[in-house]
Design a protein around this motif. Structure first.
Motif, PDB file in Angstrom:
ATOM      1  N   ARG A   1       0.844  -1.186   0.000  1.00  0.00           N
ATOM      2  CA  ARG A   1       0.000   0.000   0.000  1.00  0.00           C
ATOM      3  C   ARG A   1       0.880   1.237   0.000  1.00  0.00           C
ATOM      4  O   ARG A   1       1.918   1.263   0.627  1.00  0.00           O
ATOM      5  CB  ARG A   1      -0.842   0.051   1.271  1.00  0.00           C
ATOM      6  CG  ARG A   1      -1.774  -1.111   1.369  1.00  0.00           C
ATOM      7  CD  ARG A   1      -3.024  -0.644   2.000  1.00  0.00           C
ATOM      8  NE  ARG A   1      -3.855  -1.800   2.302  1.00  0.00           N
ATOM      9  CZ  ARG A   1      -4.857  -1.751   3.129  1.00  0.00           C
ATOM     10  NH1 ARG A   1      -5.132  -0.631   3.741  1.00  0.00           N
ATOM     11  NH2 ARG A   1      -5.596  -2.797   3.342  1.00  0.00           N
ATOM     12  N   ILE A   2       0.446   2.269  -0.656  1.00  0.00           N
ATOM     13  CA  ILE A   2       1.132   3.558  -0.595  1.00  0.00           C
ATOM     14  C   ILE A   2       0.362   4.420   0.400  1.00  0.00           C
ATOM     15  O   ILE A   2      -0.831   4.663   0.252  1.00  0.00           O
ATOM     16  CB  ILE A   2       1.146   4.247  -1.968  1.00  0.00           C
ATOM     17  CG1 ILE A   2       1.767   3.348  -3.021  1.00  0.00           C
ATOM     18  CG2 ILE A   2       1.869   5.582  -1.865  1.00  0.00           C
ATOM     19  CD1 ILE A   2       3.228   3.084  -2.857  1.00  0.00           C
ATOM     20  N   ASP A   3       1.065   4.845   1.431  1.00  0.00           N
ATOM     21  CA  ASP A   3       0.465   5.756   2.395  1.00  0.00           C
ATOM     22  C   ASP A   3       0.107   7.064   1.678  1.00  0.00           C
ATOM     23  O   ASP A   3       0.931   7.639   0.977  1.00  0.00           O
ATOM     24  CB  ASP A   3       1.512   6.026   3.481  1.00  0.00           C
ATOM     25  CG  ASP A   3       0.918   6.673   4.698  1.00  0.00           C
ATOM     26  OD1 ASP A   3      -0.132   7.300   4.558  1.00  0.00           O
ATOM     27  OD2 ASP A   3       1.522   6.542   5.766  1.00  0.00           O
ATOM     28  N   THR A   4      -1.120   7.519   1.839  1.00  0.00           N
ATOM     29  CA  THR A   4      -1.543   8.691   1.071  1.00  0.00           C
ATOM     30  C   THR A   4      -1.241  10.011   1.782  1.00  0.00           C
ATOM     31  O   THR A   4      -1.536  11.066   1.266  1.00  0.00           O
ATOM     32  CB  THR A   4      -3.055   8.644   0.791  1.00  0.00           C
ATOM     33  OG1 THR A   4      -3.720   8.482   2.033  1.00  0.00           O
ATOM     34  CG2 THR A   4      -3.400   7.545  -0.173  1.00  0.00           C
ATOM     35  N   VAL A   5      -0.676   9.936   2.987  1.00  0.00           N
ATOM     36  CA  VAL A   5      -0.327  11.174   3.686  1.00  0.00           C
ATOM     37  C   VAL A   5       0.720  11.920   2.851  1.00  0.00           C
ATOM     38  O   VAL A   5       1.733  11.356   2.467  1.00  0.00           O
ATOM     39  CB  VAL A   5       0.226  10.863   5.084  1.00  0.00           C
ATOM     40  CG1 VAL A   5       0.708  12.138   5.754  1.00  0.00           C
ATOM     41  CG2 VAL A   5      -0.837  10.195   5.915  1.00  0.00           C
TER      42      VAL A   5
ATOM     43  N   GLU B   1       2.785  14.133  16.775  1.00  0.00           N
ATOM     44  CA  GLU B   1       1.408  13.771  16.425  1.00  0.00           C
ATOM     45  C   GLU B   1       0.571  15.014  16.085  1.00  0.00           C
ATOM     46  O   GLU B   1      -0.242  14.988  15.158  1.00  0.00           O
ATOM     47  CB  GLU B   1       0.776  12.940  17.540  1.00  0.00           C
ATOM     48  CG  GLU B   1       1.134  11.465  17.351  1.00  0.00           C
ATOM     49  CD  GLU B   1       1.296  10.686  18.649  1.00  0.00           C
ATOM     50  OE1 GLU B   1       0.630  11.050  19.637  1.00  0.00           O
ATOM     51  OE2 GLU B   1       2.090   9.719  18.663  1.00  0.00           O
ATOM     52  N   ALA B   2       0.793  16.098  16.800  1.00  0.00           N
ATOM     53  CA  ALA B   2       0.071  17.343  16.480  1.00  0.00           C
ATOM     54  C   ALA B   2       0.446  17.828  15.087  1.00  0.00           C
ATOM     55  O   ALA B   2      -0.404  18.299  14.313  1.00  0.00           O
ATOM     56  CB  ALA B   2       0.398  18.413  17.526  1.00  0.00           C
ATOM     57  N   ILE B   3       1.723  17.696  14.742  1.00  0.00           N
ATOM     58  CA  ILE B   3       2.192  18.111  13.407  1.00  0.00           C
ATOM     59  C   ILE B   3       1.543  17.226  12.343  1.00  0.00           C
ATOM     60  O   ILE B   3       1.065  17.709  11.315  1.00  0.00           O
ATOM     61  CB  ILE B   3       3.736  18.025  13.361  1.00  0.00           C
ATOM     62  CG1 ILE B   3       4.341  19.124  14.223  1.00  0.00           C
ATOM     63  CG2 ILE B   3       4.240  18.092  11.925  1.00  0.00           C
ATOM     64  CD1 ILE B   3       5.809  18.919  14.539  1.00  0.00           C
ATOM     65  N   GLU B   4       1.524  15.922  12.598  1.00  0.00           N
ATOM     66  CA  GLU B   4       0.944  15.009  11.601  1.00  0.00           C
ATOM     67  C   GLU B   4      -0.559  15.243  11.471  1.00  0.00           C
ATOM     68  O   GLU B   4      -1.116  15.084  10.388  1.00  0.00           O
ATOM     69  CB  GLU B   4       1.272  13.565  11.958  1.00  0.00           C
ATOM     70  CG  GLU B   4       2.794  13.390  11.968  1.00  0.00           C
ATOM     71  CD  GLU B   4       3.277  12.022  11.574  1.00  0.00           C
ATOM     72  OE1 GLU B   4       2.579  11.053  11.882  1.00  0.00           O
ATOM     73  OE2 GLU B   4       4.356  11.934  10.964  1.00  0.00           O
TER      74      GLU B   4
ATOM     75  N   THR C   1      -2.631  16.049   8.044  1.00  0.00           N
ATOM     76  CA  THR C   1      -3.819  15.327   7.620  1.00  0.00           C
ATOM     77  C   THR C   1      -4.955  16.302   7.353  1.00  0.00           C
ATOM     78  O   THR C   1      -5.691  16.168   6.388  1.00  0.00           O
ATOM     79  CB  THR C   1      -4.228  14.317   8.714  1.00  0.00           C
ATOM     80  OG1 THR C   1      -3.092  13.526   8.985  1.00  0.00           O
ATOM     81  CG2 THR C   1      -5.369  13.444   8.259  1.00  0.00           C
ATOM     82  N   ARG C   2      -5.051  17.329   8.221  1.00  0.00           N
ATOM     83  CA  ARG C   2      -6.110  18.315   8.024  1.00  0.00           C
ATOM     84  C   ARG C   2      -5.927  18.996   6.673  1.00  0.00           C
ATOM     85  O   ARG C   2      -6.863  19.217   5.933  1.00  0.00           O
ATOM     86  CB  ARG C   2      -6.057  19.356   9.146  1.00  0.00           C
ATOM     87  CG  ARG C   2      -7.322  20.179   9.224  1.00  0.00           C
ATOM     88  CD  ARG C   2      -7.243  21.157  10.360  1.00  0.00           C
ATOM     89  NE  ARG C   2      -6.429  22.293  10.008  1.00  0.00           N
ATOM     90  CZ  ARG C   2      -6.045  23.234  10.862  1.00  0.00           C
ATOM     91  NH1 ARG C   2      -6.352  23.139  12.121  1.00  0.00           N
ATOM     92  NH2 ARG C   2      -5.333  24.255  10.458  1.00  0.00           N
ATOM     93  N   TYR C   3      -4.640  19.284   6.337  1.00  0.00           N
ATOM     94  CA  TYR C   3      -4.398  19.923   5.057  1.00  0.00           C
ATOM     95  C   TYR C   3      -4.822  18.995   3.925  1.00  0.00           C
ATOM     96  O   TYR C   3      -5.512  19.385   2.990  1.00  0.00           O
ATOM     97  CB  TYR C   3      -2.916  20.273   4.900  1.00  0.00           C
ATOM     98  CG  TYR C   3      -2.585  20.574   3.471  1.00  0.00           C
ATOM     99  CD1 TYR C   3      -3.117  21.700   2.857  1.00  0.00           C
ATOM    100  CD2 TYR C   3      -1.799  19.704   2.718  1.00  0.00           C
ATOM    101  CE1 TYR C   3      -2.858  21.965   1.539  1.00  0.00           C
ATOM    102  CE2 TYR C   3      -1.543  19.970   1.406  1.00  0.00           C
ATOM    103  CZ  TYR C   3      -2.071  21.093   0.811  1.00  0.00           C
ATOM    104  OH  TYR C   3      -1.828  21.342  -0.498  1.00  0.00           O
TER     105      TYR C   3
END
Ligand SMILES: Nc1ncnc2c1ncn2[C@@H]1O[C@H](COP(=O)(O)OP(=O)(O)OP(=O)(O)O)[C@@H](O)[C@H]1O
Ligand SMILES: [Mg+2]
Length: 236
Positions: A10-14, A219-222, A226-228
């Motif tokens: 799988r390719i992580d979509t982040v 985690e806050a940065i990630e 994700t929000r973006y």
């Protein structure tokens, strides 16, 4: 990032992220947090690049001592023609690119042109808070001119929550109109001690309190990333 799940590739979509530790005042903790975040991201298996823009080369010096524990680290001191394009190109192919910057308005302008997230450490002192206001204003201006995708956030750093000024710092920063992360990094000797022997507090004691702060910050940065990727709505 490519992951093997249930036998399926799988390719992580982040999306990749270019994160700059920035500020118009010295000694706020940019290098400490840049190194700690990059090392933790690498330990989590993220393809991580650490870029040292500071001519002093502190992050690069740390990486030499850390050896194989360090993420790939590049020294690109100063603001040179083509540097913004170089940074964009380097970020491509990495999940997280962490840039450590000097206290230099030109370097701040450079990273504000390319970064997805400008993270501004702020210690509990009025001088740090005033400098954070100026830094955030510069970032907001750069965003409106050229880098509409950029987010900017202040992270309280080297905080002693037992002190009045430390406990009040997040709210004091919010009262100045600053975008403040919900997490803080406490003042702990584990950070400089670990850097002194080419490690980080998280690598030395993954279950310790200093590591917990860095985990929460990463985690806050990630979550911002994700929000973006979910909304493309990037306003604080
Ligand atoms: N959370 C923390 N707990 C304890 N000490 C800290 C913390 N953050 C930073 N420090 C210490 O504060 C000092 C300044 O930190 P650092 O060098 O990371 O800041 P900087 O913004 O990169 O400074 P410079 O302007 O020199 O580049 C260092 O001695 C560092 O060990
Ligand atoms: Mg530094």
């Amino acid at each position: 990032m490519r992951q093997k799940l249930d036998g399926i590739d799988r390719i992580d979509t982040v999306p990749p992220m270019l994160l700059a530790l920035a500020g118009l005042k010295g000694g706020t903790g940019r290098t400490t947090l840049a190194v700690a975040l990059a090392a933790e991201a690498r330990a989590r298996g993220r393809r991580t690049l650490l870029v040292d823009l500071d001519p002093r080369g502190d992050a690069h010096a740390w990486s030499l001592g850390a050896g194989s524990l360090a993420p790939t680290t590049l020294r690109l001191p100063g603001v040179a023609p083509g540097q913004a394009e170089r940074l964009r190109g380097l970020a491509y192919g990495h999940d997280l690119t962490v840039i450590d910057t000097p206290t230099d308005p030109d370097a701040l302008a450079l990273v504000a042109e390319v970064a997805e997230l400008m993270l501004v450490p702020c210690r509990p002192s009025p001088m740090d808070a005033w400098a954070a206001v100026d830094t955030v204003e510069t970032c907001v201006c750069a965003r409106s001119l050229a880098n509409f995708r950029m987010q900017v956030a202040v992270v309280p750093n080297a905080v002693d929550p037992r002190t009045t000024i430390g406990a009040a710092l997040p709210n004091d920063l919010r009262a100045l109109g600053l975008p403040v992360l919900a997490c803080s990094v406490a003042r702990r000797v584990a950070h400089p001690e670990a850097m002194a022997h080419g490690s980080t507090a998280s690598l030395d004691a993954p279950a310790g309190p200093a590591a917990r702060d860095i985990n929460e910050l990463l985690e806050a940065i990630e979550a911002l990333r994700t929000r973006y990727s979910d909304s493309h709505q990037l306003r604080h």
